[in-house]
Design a protein around this motif. Structure first.
Motif, PDB file in Angstrom:
ATOM      1  N   LEU A  88       0.914  -1.428  -0.312  1.00 38.08           N
ATOM      2  CA  LEU A  88      -0.056  -0.086  -0.453  1.00 38.08           C
ATOM      3  C   LEU A  88       0.526   1.743   0.251  1.00 38.08           C
ATOM      4  N   ALA A  89       2.277   1.198   0.450  1.00 36.31           N
ATOM      5  CA  ALA A  89       2.577   2.665   0.309  1.00 36.31           C
ATOM      6  C   ALA A  89       3.867   2.584  -0.911  1.00 36.31           C
ATOM      7  N   GLY A 102      11.769  -1.336  -7.948  1.00 34.63           N
ATOM      8  CA  GLY A 102      11.870   0.164  -7.692  1.00 34.63           C
ATOM      9  C   GLY A 102      12.164   0.699  -6.719  1.00 34.63           C
ATOM     10  N   PHE A 103      10.707   0.123  -6.409  1.00 36.34           N
ATOM     11  CA  PHE A 103      10.333   0.645  -4.433  1.00 36.34           C
ATOM     12  C   PHE A 103      11.097   0.158  -3.554  1.00 36.34           C
ATOM     13  N   ILE A 104      11.594  -0.815  -3.688  1.00 34.68           N
ATOM     14  CA  ILE A 104      12.590  -1.988  -3.070  1.00 34.68           C
ATOM     15  C   ILE A 104      13.992  -0.660  -3.253  1.00 34.68           C
ATOM     16  N   ASN A 105      14.103  -0.875  -4.151  1.00 39.28           N
ATOM     17  CA  ASN A 105      15.646  -0.105  -4.264  1.00 39.28           C
ATOM     18  C   ASN A 105      15.676   1.231  -3.913  1.00 39.28           C
ATOM     19  N   ALA A 106      15.018   1.771  -3.629  1.00 37.55           N
ATOM     20  CA  ALA A 106      14.553   2.968  -2.938  1.00 37.55           C
ATOM     21  C   ALA A 106      14.536   3.198  -1.531  1.00 37.55           C
ATOM     22  N   LEU A 107      14.297   2.093  -0.887  1.00 38.23           N
ATOM     23  CA  LEU A 107      14.510   1.823   0.058  1.00 38.23           C
ATOM     24  C   LEU A 107      15.788   1.053   0.898  1.00 38.23           C
TER      25      LEU A 107
END
Length: 128
Positions: A88-89, A102-107
């Motif tokens: 959801l985030a 991409g989301f995981i890489n940013a984290l």
């Protein structure tokens, strides 16, 4: 920058748990960085079980955790809830919705290495 309307809604939602009366505690607290005493005072006044903070070197080890360790612990205790929250985030990002990778890489690039690893192990469950 957060809009005043959003900030007002967030603060309204936090009213029942807002920490009050922490200022008198500040003066007696000893930390390596005196400017961090208000954080510890608020945690004490709010009866927090843990302080989640990047700046671990200035806080007692037994009462503080990095955001990465905190999220990893949440994953152990509540794996489905954490995966759902991560999904959801990503979907709730306003300007653009990144790919799951991409989301995981940013984290990971922002210091959340453990949680990035855990999310990669469950990548197929984040794109539903």
């Amino acid at each position: 920058m957060m809009s005043l309307r959003v900030r007002s809604q967030l603060l309204k939602g936090l009213e029942p748990v807002a920490t009050r009366n922490y200022r008198p505690l500040i003066e007696d607290l000893k930390l390596p960085d005196r400017d961090d005493r208000h954080v510890l005072a608020a945690a004490i006044a709010g009866k927090a079980s843990v302080i989640v903070i990047w700046n671990l070197k200035d806080f007692p080890r037994r009462t503080s955790k990095s955001p990465d360790d905190f999220l990893a612990d949440l994953h152990i205790a509540f794996p489905e809830a954490l995966l759902s929250s991560a999904r959801l985030a990503r979907l709730n990002l306003r300007k653009t919705t990144p790919t799951v990778e991409g989301f995981i890489n940013a984290l990971q690039q922002n210091g959340l290495k453990k949680i990035a690893t855990l999310l990669r192990q469950n990548i197929n469950r984040l794109d539903r």
